[in-house]
Design a protein around this motif. Structure first.
Motif, short mmCIF file in Angstrom:
data_model
loop_
_atom_site.label_atom_id
_atom_site.label_comp_id
_atom_site.label_asym_id
_atom_site.label_seq_id
_atom_site.Cartn_x
_atom_site.Cartn_y
_atom_site.Cartn_z
N GLU A 103 0.84 -1.19 0.00
CA GLU A 103 0.00 0.00 0.00
C GLU A 103 0.88 1.25 0.00
N THR A 104 0.29 2.39 -0.30
CA THR A 104 1.02 3.64 -0.22
C THR A 104 1.03 4.10 1.23
N VAL A 105 2.23 4.17 1.80
CA VAL A 105 2.40 4.54 3.20
C VAL A 105 3.55 5.53 3.27
N VAL A 112 10.08 3.95 2.15
CA VAL A 112 8.97 3.01 1.96
C VAL A 112 8.82 2.78 0.46
N VAL A 113 8.93 1.52 0.06
CA VAL A 113 8.81 1.14 -1.34
C VAL A 113 7.51 0.37 -1.50
N GLN A 114 6.73 0.81 -2.47
CA GLN A 114 5.47 0.10 -2.72
C GLN A 114 5.76 -1.02 -3.72
N ALA A 163 16.64 -7.91 -1.40
CA ALA A 163 16.49 -8.15 -2.84
C ALA A 163 15.07 -7.81 -3.31
N GLU A 164 14.06 -8.14 -2.51
CA GLU A 164 12.67 -7.78 -2.86
C GLU A 164 12.50 -6.27 -2.96
N ILE A 165 13.10 -5.55 -2.00
CA ILE A 165 13.00 -4.09 -1.99
C ILE A 165 13.72 -3.51 -3.21
N ALA A 166 14.91 -4.04 -3.53
CA ALA A 166 15.65 -3.56 -4.70
C ALA A 166 14.86 -3.83 -5.98
N LEU A 167 14.26 -5.01 -6.08
CA LEU A 167 13.46 -5.35 -7.27
C LEU A 167 12.26 -4.41 -7.41
N ALA A 168 11.61 -4.10 -6.30
CA ALA A 168 10.47 -3.15 -6.35
C ALA A 168 10.94 -1.78 -6.81
#
Length: 182
Positions: A103-105, A112-114, A163-168
């Motif tokens: 979500e947008t936070v 914060v990465v959506q 890695a998930e955050i970088a991919l986002a």
């Protein structure tokens, strides 16, 4: 008085209290010294199960209170709202914090990465690559997680979530530039 019939007289209260305070301070100092020389207990790397929303939120807040260098977090808006104050305090202390949320936070001083989340109720918190919390919170009746200080598990969770955050982040950059996204 010495003699066949010993007689005693009470000392003044101030004198008694002063003597008791000195005895206490002396024993306190000796105990502190003995405990400092006792050595540090081995790290507890067991896995603990948390079975309620309150336990999970409380542990996440406590972990963020211990964070010194970096924290990576994954969760939905409700989870982040429950730990928002702890996230802000950690960021104010200089801890680098990255959050992945579906979500947008917006949280002050926190990246914060959506991004898409497989399960809206998944939560992960890793601090300094030293401790990790991972589980799900759908509601209080359906909440479970594990927490551990296992370096092995904490580092695996840290690397995976980073890695998930970088991919986002990369997905957002590509989505913003149509030519690059092709």
């Amino acid at each position: 008085e010495e003699g066949p019939n010993r007689q005693c007289r009470a000392v003044p209260l101030d004198e008694l209290m002063t003597r008791l305070q000195k005895d206490f301070e002396s024993k306190k100092a000796a105990t502190i010294k003995a405990l400092k020389n006792a050595g540090k207990p081995p790290e507890d790397e067991r896995i603990y199960f948390l079975r309620s929303r309150d336990q999970i939120l409380s542990r996440a807040r406590e972990m963020l209170g211990d964070a010194k260098v970096v924290a990576v977090v994954k969760g939905n808006g409700a989870f982040l709202h429950g730990i928002e104050a702890a996230l802000e305090k950690a960021a104010d202390r200089g801890t680098a914090i990255s959050v992945l949320c579906s979500e947008t936070v917006s949280i002050e001083n926190v990246e914060v990465v959506q991004g898409a989340q497989n399960g809206q109720s998944q939560v992960v918190v890793v601090i300094d690559g030293l401790q990790t919390l991972a589980g799900t919170i759908a509601d209080d009746a359906d909440a479970e997680a594990i927490w551990t200080r296992s370096l092995f598990l904490a580092q695996i969770h840290h690397e995976g979530l980073s890695a998930e955050i970088a991919l986002a982040n990369v997905s957002h950059l590509l989505g913003a530039d149509e030519k690059r996204s092709r």
